[in-house]
Design a protein around this motif. Sequence first.
Motif, PDB file in Angstrom:
ATOM      1  N   GLN A   1     -41.758  79.343 -30.632  1.00  0.00           N
ATOM      2  CA  GLN A   1     -40.492  80.069 -30.556  1.00  0.00           C
ATOM      3  C   GLN A   1     -40.506  81.041 -29.372  1.00  0.00           C
ATOM      4  OE1 GLN A   1     -37.638  79.992 -32.104  1.00  0.00           O
ATOM      5  NE2 GLN A   1     -36.719  81.990 -31.626  1.00  0.00           N
ATOM      6  N   ARG A   2     -41.624  81.736 -29.174  1.00  0.00           N
ATOM      7  CA  ARG A   2     -41.698  82.689 -28.070  1.00  0.00           C
ATOM      8  C   ARG A   2     -41.646  81.993 -26.719  1.00  0.00           C
ATOM      9  NH1 ARG A   2     -39.778  86.933 -26.032  1.00  0.00           N
ATOM     10  NH2 ARG A   2     -41.180  88.087 -24.627  1.00  0.00           N
ATOM     11  N   ILE A   3     -42.305  80.838 -26.595  1.00  0.00           N
ATOM     12  CA  ILE A   3     -42.233  80.077 -25.342  1.00  0.00           C
ATOM     13  C   ILE A   3     -40.793  79.681 -25.046  1.00  0.00           C
ATOM     14  CG2 ILE A   3     -42.824  77.847 -24.297  1.00  0.00           C
ATOM     15  CD1 ILE A   3     -45.599  78.117 -25.455  1.00  0.00           C
ATOM     16  N   GLN A   4     -40.035  79.313 -26.085  1.00  0.00           N
ATOM     17  CA  GLN A   4     -38.629  78.967 -25.905  1.00  0.00           C
ATOM     18  C   GLN A   4     -37.826  80.151 -25.364  1.00  0.00           C
ATOM     19  OE1 GLN A   4     -36.854  75.794 -27.162  1.00  0.00           O
ATOM     20  NE2 GLN A   4     -38.921  75.265 -26.529  1.00  0.00           N
ATOM     21  N   GLU A   5     -38.211  81.343 -25.768  1.00  0.00           N
ATOM     22  CA  GLU A   5     -37.504  82.545 -25.324  1.00  0.00           C
ATOM     23  C   GLU A   5     -37.893  82.953 -23.901  1.00  0.00           C
ATOM     24  OE1 GLU A   5     -38.748  85.238 -28.301  1.00  0.00           O
ATOM     25  OE2 GLU A   5     -37.303  84.550 -29.816  1.00  0.00           O
ATOM     26  N   LEU A   6     -39.053  82.495 -23.444  1.00  0.00           N
ATOM     27  CA  LEU A   6     -39.557  82.918 -22.137  1.00  0.00           C
ATOM     28  C   LEU A   6     -39.194  81.973 -21.010  1.00  0.00           C
ATOM     29  CD1 LEU A   6     -43.145  84.062 -23.200  1.00  0.00           C
ATOM     30  CD2 LEU A   6     -41.285  85.555 -22.423  1.00  0.00           C
TER      31      LEU A   6
ATOM     32  N   GLN B   1     -43.848  68.721 -13.864  1.00  0.00           N
ATOM     33  CA  GLN B   1     -44.985  69.569 -13.510  1.00  0.00           C
ATOM     34  C   GLN B   1     -45.671  70.069 -14.777  1.00  0.00           C
ATOM     35  OE1 GLN B   1     -43.242  72.580 -11.107  1.00  0.00           O
ATOM     36  NE2 GLN B   1     -41.834  73.278 -12.673  1.00  0.00           N
ATOM     37  N   LYS B   2     -46.879  70.558 -14.634  1.00  0.00           N
ATOM     38  CA  LYS B   2     -47.671  70.925 -15.807  1.00  0.00           C
ATOM     39  C   LYS B   2     -47.135  72.150 -16.522  1.00  0.00           C
ATOM     40  CE  LYS B   2     -52.011  68.830 -14.280  1.00  0.00           C
ATOM     41  NZ  LYS B   2     -53.456  69.058 -13.984  1.00  0.00           N
ATOM     42  N   VAL B   3     -46.705  73.143 -15.764  1.00  0.00           N
ATOM     43  CA  VAL B   3     -46.234  74.390 -16.375  1.00  0.00           C
ATOM     44  C   VAL B   3     -44.792  74.657 -15.960  1.00  0.00           C
ATOM     45  CG1 VAL B   3     -48.531  75.402 -16.508  1.00  0.00           C
ATOM     46  CG2 VAL B   3     -47.153  75.763 -14.465  1.00  0.00           C
ATOM     47  N   PRO B   4     -44.040  75.371 -16.786  1.00  0.00           N
ATOM     48  CA  PRO B   4     -42.637  75.656 -16.455  1.00  0.00           C
ATOM     49  C   PRO B   4     -42.534  76.657 -15.307  1.00  0.00           C
ATOM     50  CG  PRO B   4     -43.271  76.812 -18.461  1.00  0.00           C
ATOM     51  CD  PRO B   4     -44.419  75.926 -18.100  1.00  0.00           C
ATOM     52  N   HIS B   5     -41.477  76.504 -14.523  1.00  0.00           N
ATOM     53  CA  HIS B   5     -41.248  77.440 -13.419  1.00  0.00           C
ATOM     54  C   HIS B   5     -39.901  78.143 -13.551  1.00  0.00           C
ATOM     55  CE1 HIS B   5     -39.007  73.909 -12.027  1.00  0.00           C
ATOM     56  NE2 HIS B   5     -38.301  74.744 -11.293  1.00  0.00           N
TER      57      HIS B   5
ATOM     58  N   GLU C   1     -47.794  85.716 -20.362  1.00  0.00           N
ATOM     59  CA  GLU C   1     -47.468  85.618 -21.787  1.00  0.00           C
ATOM     60  C   GLU C   1     -47.318  84.159 -22.210  1.00  0.00           C
ATOM     61  OE1 GLU C   1     -44.386  87.402 -25.160  1.00  0.00           O
ATOM     62  OE2 GLU C   1     -44.132  87.947 -23.032  1.00  0.00           O
ATOM     63  N   ILE C   2     -46.737  83.340 -21.330  1.00  0.00           N
ATOM     64  CA  ILE C   2     -46.615  81.898 -21.629  1.00  0.00           C
ATOM     65  C   ILE C   2     -48.002  81.286 -21.775  1.00  0.00           C
ATOM     66  CG2 ILE C   2     -45.901  79.660 -20.701  1.00  0.00           C
ATOM     67  CD1 ILE C   2     -43.521  81.079 -19.399  1.00  0.00           C
ATOM     68  N   ASP C   3     -48.929  81.640 -20.870  1.00  0.00           N
ATOM     69  CA  ASP C   3     -50.293  81.111 -20.936  1.00  0.00           C
ATOM     70  C   ASP C   3     -50.983  81.526 -22.236  1.00  0.00           C
ATOM     71  OD1 ASP C   3     -49.994  79.938 -18.481  1.00  0.00           O
ATOM     72  OD2 ASP C   3     -50.952  81.574 -17.366  1.00  0.00           O
ATOM     73  N   THR C   4     -50.760  82.763 -22.659  1.00  0.00           N
ATOM     74  CA  THR C   4     -51.382  83.245 -23.897  1.00  0.00           C
ATOM     75  C   THR C   4     -50.838  82.482 -25.105  1.00  0.00           C
ATOM     76  OG1 THR C   4     -51.665  85.464 -22.959  1.00  0.00           O
ATOM     77  CG2 THR C   4     -51.731  85.262 -25.362  1.00  0.00           C
ATOM     78  N   CYS C   5     -49.515  82.304 -25.150  1.00  0.00           N
ATOM     79  CA  CYS C   5     -48.901  81.553 -26.261  1.00  0.00           C
ATOM     80  C   CYS C   5     -49.407  80.120 -26.290  1.00  0.00           C
ATOM     81  CB  CYS C   5     -47.378  81.576 -26.125  1.00  0.00           C
ATOM     82  SG  CYS C   5     -46.610  83.182 -26.417  1.00  0.00           S
ATOM     83  N   TRP C   6     -49.523  79.517 -25.112  1.00  0.00           N
ATOM     84  CA  TRP C   6     -49.954  78.128 -25.037  1.00  0.00           C
ATOM     85  C   TRP C   6     -51.407  77.973 -25.478  1.00  0.00           C
ATOM     86  CZ3 TRP C   6     -48.452  73.613 -25.668  1.00  0.00           C
ATOM     87  CH2 TRP C   6     -49.102  72.497 -25.155  1.00  0.00           C
ATOM     88  N   SER C   7     -52.263  78.885 -25.066  1.00  0.00           N
ATOM     89  CA  SER C   7     -53.668  78.841 -25.491  1.00  0.00           C
ATOM     90  C   SER C   7     -53.783  78.989 -27.006  1.00  0.00           C
ATOM     91  CB  SER C   7     -54.461  79.959 -24.796  1.00  0.00           C
ATOM     92  OG  SER C   7     -54.450  79.788 -23.390  1.00  0.00           O
ATOM     93  N   THR C   8     -52.956  79.851 -27.584  1.00  0.00           N
ATOM     94  CA  THR C   8     -52.966  80.045 -29.038  1.00  0.00           C
ATOM     95  C   THR C   8     -52.522  78.779 -29.756  1.00  0.00           C
ATOM     96  OG1 THR C   8     -52.442  82.389 -28.698  1.00  0.00           O
ATOM     97  CG2 THR C   8     -52.128  81.504 -30.910  1.00  0.00           C
ATOM     98  N   ILE C   9     -51.498  78.107 -29.226  1.00  0.00           N
ATOM     99  CA  ILE C   9     -51.016  76.859 -29.827  1.00  0.00           C
ATOM    100  C   ILE C   9     -52.102  75.790 -29.784  1.00  0.00           C
ATOM    101  CG2 ILE C   9     -49.415  74.928 -29.482  1.00  0.00           C
ATOM    102  CD1 ILE C   9     -47.279  76.948 -28.690  1.00  0.00           C
ATOM    103  N   LEU C  10     -52.777  75.661 -28.638  1.00  0.00           N
ATOM    104  CA  LEU C  10     -53.819  74.644 -28.506  1.00  0.00           C
ATOM    105  C   LEU C  10     -54.984  74.915 -29.455  1.00  0.00           C
ATOM    106  CD1 LEU C  10     -54.008  74.043 -24.638  1.00  0.00           C
ATOM    107  CD2 LEU C  10     -52.927  72.612 -26.379  1.00  0.00           C
ATOM    108  N   GLU C  11     -55.323  76.177 -29.645  1.00  0.00           N
ATOM    109  CA  GLU C  11     -56.409  76.522 -30.549  1.00  0.00           C
ATOM    110  C   GLU C  11     -56.037  76.181 -31.993  1.00  0.00           C
ATOM    111  OE1 GLU C  11     -60.050  77.555 -31.817  1.00  0.00           O
ATOM    112  OE2 GLU C  11     -59.405  77.395 -29.711  1.00  0.00           O
TER     113      GLU C  11
END
Length: 550
Positions: free
Chosen positions: A517-522, A443-447, A481-491
């Motif tokens: 790193q934060r996505i890994q923690e979430l 799937q596109k995003v983690p659950h 928070e995951i969405d925010t981290c992901w948007s920052t990575i893509l930018e």
Amino acid sequence: MLDLLDENTTRAVTLDQKLCQLFQGKEGAHKYKEAKTIEERINCLWRVQLLQDMLKRCNQINNKSEEYLQDELSEPSCPWLELPVLSSPHQEFPTFSDAVEITWGEERGRYAKAARDIACGEILGVEAAVTSALYDEMKPSHCDVCFKFIPYQQLPCDNCSRSRFCSESCKKSAMDGYHGFECGREDVYELVLGKMFQEGKEGAASSKRFHQLSLKTVSQKPIAWFKKNKKILESRLKMKHSKSGVRSVYEDLLLLESHQDITSENSNFRNFYFLLSALFHLRTLQISGYFGIKKTKITESLTEDELFIGKLLFSFLVRAQFNTHGIIEGIEDPAADFDQNGNLKDEKPYENKVRCIGNGVFPALAMLNHSCCNNVYKVNIGNTVVIFASKKIRKGEEITENYFPVAQVIQRPERRAWLKTGYWFDCCCIACVENYPIYLQTQKVPHVYRCQKENCNGLLSKEDTCPFCKTAMNRNKIGEEIDTCWSTILESRKHLHSSATRTTILRHADIVQKNWQRIQELCSGHSRLIYKGEIIFWRSLRLSLGNKCY
């Protein structure tokens, strides 16, 4: 420059034809003569400018050559080739960090696990190759010793046209060591030994040069060194495994897996080819004077030293097959990958802008087991490997690398068949045991979210309360928070490319690392976001540090 002169000549002829058409008859003869005079003056001035440009270019080349001959490239010009230093090395295995624990299993032998929680991006090891060999197709553009990319600034071998060097020190190291024994014989190796290992398979040009690695492992050390260390090396040949660290990398090399206990038709053919290769190289060393004198005639028996070196040549060969790693370098991002603003386009799921330039043997790295869903990433600086944690590794978890087939791209049957053929084992990593889905099936995003309470490793698939510590979790807040981290990575990814300045690369690499790193923690589990996040993190590491061909 000659092309420019040809272009100017063509332009002059065309202009002359047009002048003749314009100034026809007696009335135009005078004007035609004046026009030709002006044309000749223009051409003369153009040639003067051309000569000045040629002279300026020659001076630039001379200046670069003088800088280059100062032995090695200066640090400011190649900061990405500066080797990192382990702040706290392992006591028994100093090429590893003390965050790595080397443990022992009766069926598995030595393997590595985390001695503590390891952060994403942490350096776990820095190891120089015991022996390495540059691919033949890379020799015209790379240093034969340190593997630096040197397409223009080269020091050639004095006796052959195949090997080039980046500095006087590399050249001296090669001529005083291994190259003095292989110089002028590489074509023979490729015609005779190379064909034996290729076995008629397609793509044989990229096959591993086990025979080159074996010869270099011996010839880079003098016979006096092997005689001095003969007892300890022979004792290591008799040992199958060791639970502790050893004194020298050559001892560790002889403790690597060889699968000599496996008997099959395939193994018998392999041993026959390796024996022929060892005899071939032993004869090369005899003719080259490695043992003190040049033995041009074949004798009925071998000396004690020759027998010992022959045994080592064979032993190195059988171990190289299962313990050789590719040495890579980054390649330039193609123009098609950029948008009109000079930023990278939307990410490709399988992007990997690297190429393999040679092979090396790294005894410490070889202690890391394979996993189809590994947790380290390797970068090469010259022929040294730097090992990074590509994910957050929790205390007690095994530290694993990848031999090639990854679970996100290749289905389990194909992965296991490839590993069985090339490395003679049935993969039992968690990705194979649990049959992880490939990228396109996720799937596109983690659950699956992680419990945010300190020291709790609970996972929440749909629950709002941790099943272990019973702490309530706000799933919406974690998802945001995951969405925010992901948007920052893509930018930041838009600015991570081969044309970016080093300052830009380092700044955005740091942003990617912190957010990854934060996505890994979430969150945990399998999703396209997690896979692509790791790929982008690899890109940031590759651009910040390591070999490049641009």
